[in-house]
Design an enzyme around this catalytic site. Structure first.
Site, PDB file in Angstrom:
ATOM      1  N   ASP A 148      -3.223  -7.169 -11.614  1.00 25.41           N
ATOM      2  CA  ASP A 148      -4.537  -7.638 -11.155  1.00 25.41           C
ATOM      3  C   ASP A 148      -5.598  -6.536 -11.159  1.00 25.41           C
ATOM      4  O   ASP A 148      -6.776  -6.810 -11.429  1.00 25.41           O
ATOM      5  CB  ASP A 148      -4.431  -8.175  -9.719  1.00 25.41           C
ATOM      6  CG  ASP A 148      -3.619  -9.479  -9.657  1.00 25.41           C
ATOM      7  OD1 ASP A 148      -3.462 -10.110 -10.717  1.00 25.41           O
ATOM      8  OD2 ASP A 148      -3.155  -9.813  -8.561  1.00 25.41           O
ATOM      9  N   GLU A 198       7.018  -3.505   0.302  1.00 24.47           N
ATOM     10  CA  GLU A 198       6.200  -2.318   0.601  1.00 24.47           C
ATOM     11  C   GLU A 198       5.356  -2.557   1.843  1.00 24.47           C
ATOM     12  O   GLU A 198       5.286  -1.717   2.750  1.00 24.47           O
ATOM     13  CB  GLU A 198       5.267  -1.975  -0.568  1.00 24.47           C
ATOM     14  CG  GLU A 198       5.926  -1.250  -1.715  1.00 24.47           C
ATOM     15  CD  GLU A 198       4.912  -0.866  -2.785  1.00 24.47           C
ATOM     16  OE1 GLU A 198       5.272  -0.073  -3.662  1.00 24.47           O
ATOM     17  OE2 GLU A 198       3.763  -1.366  -2.735  1.00 24.47           O
ATOM     18  N   ARG A 218      -4.987  -2.751 -11.919  1.00 24.95           N
ATOM     19  CA  ARG A 218      -4.713  -1.390 -12.372  1.00 24.95           C
ATOM     20  C   ARG A 218      -5.845  -0.805 -13.203  1.00 24.95           C
ATOM     21  O   ARG A 218      -6.231   0.344 -13.037  1.00 24.95           O
ATOM     22  CB  ARG A 218      -3.413  -1.350 -13.169  1.00 24.95           C
ATOM     23  CG  ARG A 218      -3.141   0.048 -13.755  1.00 24.95           C
ATOM     24  CD  ARG A 218      -1.908   0.102 -14.625  1.00 24.95           C
ATOM     25  NE  ARG A 218      -0.690  -0.137 -13.874  1.00 24.95           N
ATOM     26  CZ  ARG A 218       0.049  -1.236 -13.970  1.00 24.95           C
ATOM     27  NH1 ARG A 218      -0.328  -2.191 -14.795  1.00 24.95           N
ATOM     28  NH2 ARG A 218       1.138  -1.380 -13.256  1.00 24.95           N
TER      29      ARG A 218
END
Length: 1054
Positions: free
Chosen positions: A32, A96, A34
């Protein structure tokens, strides 16, 4: 972060400051963001010096986060969650996020959500595209519903945190806000320093203050300088870590000189472009392109540019870093060992890095030598010896501490014993860089100071070096600029002990480049080395002062040193044999207690500039004729065997002649009248001198004349009768009426009146000459500034009203004096004050004059003179480093001093004066008495002492009362008032510890002696402000006649 495709191997934004430590961890969905938002965000973080972890990895994706990623999360200070459309579809991202929130809950670290093209409510409630993603997760993980539930809770939690909604907003502006928020969070981290940077915070604060970082409209340049190894780079590196985040672009070139040597100007400019813009510019190969790029690009940015190890100003001039080419708020920091380079370039401020103090030195040493914060038991003395050797230089402390770590006491002791003979190479190599960068003449000056003159008076050393032909005024300035020497309190030359060791090592080492080996000798032991190595012809300078061991030197050794230019033997040097030869190249020759009756016959010192033979056995300087055209100083002080002076025609350029204490000298060669350049003539204590050649009064350049204790000159009628009045220029008619002892008054009067021919005479001392009266002419010498008339038999004195340059009048022990002379009205004399700065003692000293009448009036009169003098010379006194004093008979402190107390000590509160620009000084006063004591109780062989001591707890200053307390001169007990005026800057200049203190203690310190006892009855002081002087001046305008009856000094009264 989850990636939709395999990418290159791990790439980090920047090297972390320590393993697994990052300022920021960013969790994001690569497909989306980078190549748009994330790239821009990381670039902005980099520009601000923020260390961010970026996981563009090819890690195998699995059901759990790999250990390296966990360490990165746990080692970060701030978390950014970039929540995009496909974020919730990545189980990797969700894992994460869960771990990030767990760390945040435990440690309190901040999580900053960024909603990228997604509604925060969809994240918070898992609706819309997030709801679709969770429907798939619930099917995939239907047997692990608790895992999916933890992901939902994580998104709900992060969705409720206030963050940045980027929909319909310019990304650049929002990224700027995100970076600013991170900087605010990290602010406390930027202000902290690693433990090993001992004592660095105060220096960083001072440099930050010089940078004026809050001022964003200008471009400012600050220089940092100091000797090698003192920590300039360490300081600047720590400073960079603290302030670089405040700038749009940053550049730290850690060795500009090296880049210039290897890659030239273009290479240095490429470094600047690469560091400030993050791009390689290897395609740029000419100066025009690099200059143009720097000018065009940097003018749009607030840049921080640090240039270390600059050794030529041209290196800076060629970089195109002119202020007008940099953006507003930019800062340049330049580090150099040479302060002159910084000033020549035009820096706004210079910070000189000081040595470490004792506390910080010990702390740093303990860290390196013991890995502790304290000295290990049993090592205390060894540690102190090591620190004494390092003398506050951080490089030496670190190197020595690291070397000694883990070694036992015997090994420490062995290493310390070897240091003097074999210094540590790593330390010497760093220090030697500064020496090798000097020109040959500055190298010679450095070596002379290292070998001989550390701690010596600057004026004295300058004189000696100039005699050597070294042009010391500019040479010393260069060494100061390069931090190789410094001047303590404006007077003495100081050099770090390790630089002294470097210089002496250079002289002792073998060298194929030059003849420096054994060019200088500073110890008697060195003479043996010179003789054994046949190096006598290399020796250019010998300075032996107070040798530690009594050792006899063979005179023939000196005779073989044919190129000797400087020879100084102080007391304690014993000679055997005959001195048949001295180098004809000698330029400066000083030998205290010279043991021979004359100089060698073969000695032809036509290059000699200064000759000092104090307390020598010499009877005459040389036999026959010699010509010394360059000799400027001849000083034979206390050579009691001297009976004959040479023909002064052989020394036509002599400027100073000192024969003080040459008691067997009967006459001066008439050729002295040829010395038209003579400035200084001292015949003090030449008690058997019976005549002065008439043509001495033709010495029109004379500024200093001392005839004290030369009474036979004035009582030798035979000599006086030879004076021809036609040869003497008289400017006034004597009105004396009393007879001189054993002399015709008219002839003596003519002798004294002839002093008027010395039109530039500044100081005249005719003390203890048995004179009963002075001619009026003495008050007409135009430049006379210091007049010493002690111990004579005057009853009255002529008016001194015309002596407008008078700054010092001494009438001590004039026991017949009944009336003070009329004093001059002081006027501004900046040139006179500058010339007299050497003396640092001004005032009126009237002590032990028991016949002096009208004491109250004279007390007022002398105080008036002092205040008028201060008023007339306020501007010049601002840089005066001494005091102005008065000693006058009296038992009371003048009422003008409005703070008085009984006793010898008082506390002075300075707080009302600290920030008052109208405060110009302190007037201090004591009343002391002199009485007779039991001679058997004498504590000193000479007279007693009295001094005023100012104490601020951390330092003391002492001012001695310049009164001569000779027991045989004082026959009556008496009271006297001693008043001194201390200019404001004199306190802080003498000792910087006094600069900002709010109070000091003033104490009169006494010491008896010579059968006399001194006691202080009262003391007092007054703050002196500019307005005090104005009020005083307006009052005295109505009282111009100092001898008017019943005169009232209203400004002195309450």
């Amino acid at each position: 972060m989850a990636s939709s495709s395999n990418s290159s191997s791990s790439a980090l934004m920047a090297l972390p400051r320590r393993k697994n430590y990052y300022d920021v961890f960013v969790t994001f969905r690569g497909e989306d963001t980078r190549f748009n938002f994330i790239d821009h965000l990381f670039a902005a973080l980099q520009r601000k010096g923020i260390f961010a972890f970026r996981d563009d990895t090819n890690l195998q994706k699995g059901e759990s986060i790999p250990p390296e990623l966990i360490r990165a999360i746990e080692g970060s200070q701030v978390f950014i969650a970039v929540l995009s459309k496909n974020y919730a579809s990545s189980t990797w991202c969700l894992r994460e996020l869960v771990h990030i929130l767990d760390c945040s809950q435990v440690s309190g670290r901040r999580v900053l959500p960024v909603f990228y093209d997604v509604d925060p409510s969809e994240v918070r409630h898992q609706k819309g595209i997030y709801g679709e993603a969770f429907s798939k997760h619930e099917q995939t993980f239907q047997h692990e519903s608790h895992v999916v539930q933890s992901w939902r809770e994580a998104l709900t939690q992060v969705g409720n945190i206030s963050g940045w909604d980027l929909r319909d907003k310019p990304q650049y502006a929002e990224i700027k806000k995100i970076v600013e928020e991170i900087l605010n969070i990290l602010g406390h981290n930027f202000s902290s320093l690693p433990k090993e940077l001992v004592g660095m915070n105060p220096h960083i604060e001072k440099v930050v203050n010089l940078l004026l970082l809050d001022s964003v409209d200008d471009v400012r340049v600050v220089g940092i300088c100091g000797m090698g190894g003192i920590g300039k780079t360490t300081l600047t590196t720590a400073l960079y870590g603290q302030i670089s985040h405040q700038f749009d672009a940053r550049c730290f070139i850690d060795d500009l000189s090296k880049i210039y040597r290897h890659d030239g100007q273009v290479g240095a400019q490429k470094q600047i472009l690469h560091q400030t813009f993050g791009k390689e510019h290897f395609q740029i190969c000419n100066l025009f392109d690099t200059d143009d790029l720097i000018r065009r690009r940097l003018r749009r940015l607030r840049a921080l540019i640090i240039l270390d190890n600059v050794d030529k100003v041209e290196q800076l001039d060629k970089l195109a870093l002119n202020r007008e080419y940099l953006g507003a708020g930019s800062r340049i920091i330049i580090i150099s060992r040479d302060e002159h380079i910084l000033n020549e370039y035009g820096v706004d401020e210079v910070y000189k890095v000081p040595l470490l103090n004792e506390t910080n030195s010990l702390q740093l040493f303990c860290q390196k030598a013991f890995k502790l914060e304290h000295v290990m038991s049993g090592y205390d003395k060894m540690a102190l010896d090591t620190l004494s050797y390092a003398n506050g230089l951080p490089l030496a402390i670190k190197v020595l501490g690291s070397f000694l770590f883990g070694r036992d006491i015997s090994e420490w002791r062995s290493k310390l014993a070897r240091l003097r003979e074999c210094p540590i190479k790593d330390i010497m190599d760093v220090l030697r860089l500064s020496f090798e960068g000097l020109e040959n003449m500055e190298k010679d000056i450095f070596l002379d100071i290292a070998c001989f003159f550390k701690g010596y008076n600057k004026e004295c050393v300058t004189n000696i070096l100039n005699c050597r032909g070294f042009h010391a005024d500019i040479g010393l300035r260069i060494l100061i600029d390069k931090s190789l020497i410094s001047i303590s309190y404006g007077t003495n030359i100081t050099m770090h002990s390790l630089l002294v060791e470097l210089g002496r090592k250079i002289v002792q080492e073998n060298s194929t480049k030059d003849l420096r080996k054994w060019s200088r000798l500073w110890s008697l032991e060195h003479f043996n080395n010179v003789m054994l190595e046949n190096m006598e012809k290399n020796v250019e300078a010998v300075v032996i002062c107070h040798p530690r061991q009594i050792k006899t030197l063979v005179a023939e050794t000196l005779s073989s040193m044919s190129h000797l230019r400087l020879l100084i033997f102080d007391r304690g040097v014993y000679i055997s044999g005959s001195l048949n030869y001295l180098s004809n190249e000698l330029r400066y020759f000083k030998w205290t207690c010279y043991p021979f009756m004359c100089l060698p016959k073969s000695f032809q010192p036509n290059q000699l500039v200064e000759l000092y033979l104090w307390r020598s056995s010499i009877q005459q300087l040389w036999e026959g004729k010699k010509y010394l055209p360059n000799l400027k100083t001849m000083d034979l002080m206390y050579s009691k065997h001297l009976i004959k002076m040479p023909n002064f025609g052989e020394v036509p350029n002599l400027e100073r002649l000192n024969l003080d204490g040459c008691v067997n000298l009967v006459q001066i060669d008439p050729s002295i009248g040829l010395l038209r350049k003579l400035v200084f003539l001292n015949l003090k204590n030449c008690k058997n001198l019976i005549s002065i050649p008439n043509n001495i009064f033709g010495l029109t350049s004379l500024k200093y004349l001392n005839l004290s204790w030369c009474s036979k000159v004035f009582t030798n009628t035979r000599h006086l009768n030879k004076l021809d009045s036609s040869e003497i220029v008289l400017h006034s008619q004597s009105t004396t009426s009393s007879l001189y002892h054993n002399a015709d008054k008219g002839l003596v009067s003519r002798l004294l009146s002839s002093l008027l021919s010395f039109s530039f005479l500044w100081e005249l001392d005719i003390s203890f000459c048995g004179l009963s009266q002075m001619p009026d002419a003495i008050g007409c010498i135009p430049w006379l500034g210091r007049l010493i008339l002690m111990g004579n038999n005057f009853v009255t004195l002529p008016s001194f009203r015309e002596l407008s340059n008078l700054v010092y009048l001494d009438l001590q022990h004039c026991k017949q004096l009944k009336f003070l002379p009329e004093l001059p009205l002081p006027h501004s004399s900046p040139s006179v004050i500058k010339w007299d700065e050497y003396w640092k003692k001004w005032g009126l000293y009237i002590f032990n004059c028991p016949e002096l009448g009208e004491k109250d009036q004279y007390s007022s009169m002398t105080l008036l003179w002092l205040i008028q003098f201060v008023q007339a010379n306020q501007e010049s006194l601002a840089c005066f480093r001494g005091t102005i004093g008065i000693v006058i008979p009296g038992s009371e402190i003048p009422s003008w001093l409005n703070n008085q107390c009984v006793g010898k000590s008082t506390r002075i509160d300075l707080s009302p004066t600290l920030h008052d620009s109208n405060f110009i000084g302190l007037a201090c006063c004591v009343v002391f008495s002199v009485t007779f004591d039991d001679p058997t109780m004498t504590t000193k062989e000479f007279g007693p002492d009295i001094s005023l001591v100012f104490d601020c707890h951390t330092a003391t200053l002492e001012f001695m009362c310049p009164v001569i307390f000779y027991g045989d001169l004082i026959t009556l007990e008496s009271n006297h008032t001693w008043l001194i005026y201390v200019p404001r800057d004199s306190l802080s200049y003498q000792n910087k510890a006094f600069k900002d203190v709010d109070h000091i203690t003033m104490t009169a310190c006494l010491e008896d002696g010579n059968g006399l006892h001194v006691d202080v009855k009262t003391c007092g002081y007054r703050y002196v402000f500019k307005q005090d002087l104005k009020q005083f001046n307006s009052t005295v305008m109505h009282h111009r006649n100092p001898f008017a009856q019943k005169r009232k000094f209203l400004a002195i009264e309450d």
